[in-house]
Design an enzyme around this catalytic site. Sequence first.
Site, PDB file in Angstrom:
ATOM      1  N   ARG A 112      12.818  87.757  84.193  1.00  0.00           N
ATOM      2  CA  ARG A 112      13.534  88.094  82.747  1.00  0.00           C
ATOM      3  C   ARG A 112      12.561  89.016  81.985  1.00  0.00           C
ATOM      4  O   ARG A 112      11.332  88.901  81.817  1.00  0.00           O
ATOM      5  CB  ARG A 112      13.419  86.843  81.952  1.00  0.00           C
ATOM      6  CG  ARG A 112      14.252  87.081  80.487  1.00  0.00           C
ATOM      7  CD  ARG A 112      14.529  85.997  79.981  1.00  0.00           C
ATOM      8  NE  ARG A 112      15.617  85.121  80.565  1.00  0.00           N
ATOM      9  CZ  ARG A 112      17.080  85.429  80.310  1.00  0.00           C
ATOM     10  NH1 ARG A 112      17.025  86.673  79.514  1.00  0.00           N
ATOM     11  NH2 ARG A 112      17.895  84.840  80.908  1.00  0.00           N
ATOM     12  N   ARG A 150      15.375  75.624  74.954  1.00  0.00           N
ATOM     13  CA  ARG A 150      14.516  76.789  75.598  1.00  0.00           C
ATOM     14  C   ARG A 150      13.370  77.245  74.966  1.00  0.00           C
ATOM     15  O   ARG A 150      12.260  77.885  75.547  1.00  0.00           O
ATOM     16  CB  ARG A 150      15.475  77.906  75.821  1.00  0.00           C
ATOM     17  CG  ARG A 150      16.398  77.526  77.036  1.00  0.00           C
ATOM     18  CD  ARG A 150      17.386  78.584  77.422  1.00  0.00           C
ATOM     19  NE  ARG A 150      18.198  79.027  76.033  1.00  0.00           N
ATOM     20  CZ  ARG A 150      19.216  80.052  76.063  1.00  0.00           C
ATOM     21  NH1 ARG A 150      18.953  80.970  76.977  1.00  0.00           N
ATOM     22  NH2 ARG A 150      19.763  80.169  75.041  1.00  0.00           N
ATOM     23  N   LYS A 205      14.558  85.394  89.753  1.00  0.00           N
ATOM     24  CA  LYS A 205      14.968  86.217  88.752  1.00  0.00           C
ATOM     25  C   LYS A 205      13.740  86.594  87.928  1.00  0.00           C
ATOM     26  O   LYS A 205      12.840  85.735  87.682  1.00  0.00           O
ATOM     27  CB  LYS A 205      15.829  85.333  87.801  1.00  0.00           C
ATOM     28  CG  LYS A 205      16.084  86.006  86.423  1.00  0.00           C
ATOM     29  CD  LYS A 205      17.240  85.136  85.759  1.00  0.00           C
ATOM     30  CE  LYS A 205      16.722  83.966  84.899  1.00  0.00           C
ATOM     31  NZ  LYS A 205      17.608  83.046  84.234  1.00  0.00           N
ATOM     32  N   GLU A 241      25.364  74.555  51.034  1.00  0.00           N
ATOM     33  CA  GLU A 241      24.620  73.212  51.854  1.00  0.00           C
ATOM     34  C   GLU A 241      25.805  72.502  52.309  1.00  0.00           C
ATOM     35  O   GLU A 241      26.964  72.322  51.842  1.00  0.00           O
ATOM     36  CB  GLU A 241      23.858  72.437  50.796  1.00  0.00           C
ATOM     37  CG  GLU A 241      22.627  72.845  50.166  1.00  0.00           C
ATOM     38  CD  GLU A 241      21.837  72.209  49.248  1.00  0.00           C
ATOM     39  OE1 GLU A 241      22.281  71.238  48.841  1.00  0.00           O
ATOM     40  OE2 GLU A 241      20.795  72.737  49.134  1.00  0.00           O
ATOM     41  N   ASP A 279      24.314  77.232  87.157  1.00  0.00           N
ATOM     42  CA  ASP A 279      23.132  77.568  86.488  1.00  0.00           C
ATOM     43  C   ASP A 279      23.172  76.470  85.255  1.00  0.00           C
ATOM     44  O   ASP A 279      24.228  75.739  84.919  1.00  0.00           O
ATOM     45  CB  ASP A 279      23.159  78.759  85.537  1.00  0.00           C
ATOM     46  CG  ASP A 279      21.784  79.289  85.265  1.00  0.00           C
ATOM     47  OD1 ASP A 279      20.727  78.597  85.602  1.00  0.00           O
ATOM     48  OD2 ASP A 279      21.355  80.470  85.055  1.00  0.00           O
TER      49      ASP A 279
HETATM   50  C1  R5P Z   1      16.931  80.117  82.182  1.00  0.00           C
HETATM   51  O1  R5P Z   1      16.035  80.234  83.172  1.00  0.00           O
HETATM   52  C2  R5P Z   1      18.373  79.566  82.205  1.00  0.00           C
HETATM   53  O2  R5P Z   1      18.472  78.558  83.376  1.00  0.00           O
HETATM   54  C3  R5P Z   1      19.469  80.286  82.149  1.00  0.00           C
HETATM   55  O3  R5P Z   1      19.493  81.050  83.370  1.00  0.00           O
HETATM   56  C4  R5P Z   1      19.339  81.293  81.248  1.00  0.00           C
HETATM   57  O4  R5P Z   1      19.385  80.619  80.002  1.00  0.00           O
HETATM   58  C5  R5P Z   1      20.716  82.377  80.977  1.00  0.00           C
HETATM   59  O5  R5P Z   1      20.714  83.107  79.750  1.00  0.00           O
HETATM   60  P1  R5P Z   1      21.669  84.550  80.098  1.00  0.00           P
HETATM   61  O6  R5P Z   1      23.057  83.938  80.356  1.00  0.00           O
HETATM   62  O7  R5P Z   1      21.144  84.888  78.566  1.00  0.00           O
HETATM   63  O8  R5P Z   1      21.051  85.073  81.234  1.00  0.00           O
END
Ligand code: R5P
Length: 285
Positions: free
Chosen positions: A189, A92, A187, A35, A213
């Site tokens: 994902r 996120r 993009k 802890e 970003d």
């Molecule tokens: C997602 O939309 C965020 O703006 C970043 O593009 C994302 O978190 C980047 O994550 P990673 O580096 O794992 O691609």
Amino acid sequence: MIVSGAASQSLAAAVSRELDEPLAAVTYDRFPDGEALASVPELADGDVERAVIVASTTSSDAHIQLLQLQDAAREAGVPEIVTVLPYMGYSRQDAAFEAGQPVSARAIARAVSTSTDRVLTVNPHENAVCDFFEPSATAVDAASRLAEPLPADLVEPVFLAPDAGATELATTVQSTYGAGETDYFEKTRYSGTEVEITPSDVDVSGRDVVIVDDIIATGSTMSEAVGVLTDRGVGRVYVTCVHPLLARNAMNKLSRAGVEAIFGTDTIEGPASAVSVAPVLAEQL
Ligand code: R5P
């Protein structure tokens, strides 16, 4: 008095200098059972008018320490407690993406709201997470800081958002830099580490590109974007972000992709922290 979480010690010191407000001595201990215990003896001096707790929540321990620091300030009777989350962990996870999942960002925000009068957070992934706090958190925009570490001799630069969501950031960095143009890719994902980039028709041949970003986590987004640019005869490629999380092998992935440099801020303190968000935080404090 500025109070730092363990993960934000340099930034808290920079905020202290910006505001000319004392930096508290904090100890981060751990009991044999694992802890954590964060404590700030000076809070109990009786003359502290406000505690500004600067703590990025980059780990579960950091979350717990933040709650402890807030509670220590309440316990000491400090009249005003301000919480600064330079990087808000779990932001996120701002929705239940499948049945049975929590809205983790909301759960965290509610816990953080319990012992504070005000919350500031830097470039949250979605500004809507601010409304999970009670009262709503203030989103501080540090995008303009990202222009500072860039070389002055960029050749016909393109400031590129790797997805549409980062376009505003890229535009701010471009206008602060004062030259070049802004563009964005699309993009898709597929998983935590798999993304597909659909490029625009911007001509990058022989030109320097700065990809902007909010977060670099696994580096998948950035490295895919760099791959597309390399195929099109790009000049130098710089990547820049507010939160250089750089999880797992992200640094290695980006270096292998051929980027010149990775620039981030000190919302997450590490090797890519090229510029401080302290000045923009100080304006709001
Ligand atoms: C997602 O939309 C965020 O703006 C970043 O593009 C994302 O978190 C980047 O994550 P990673 O580096 O794992 O691609």
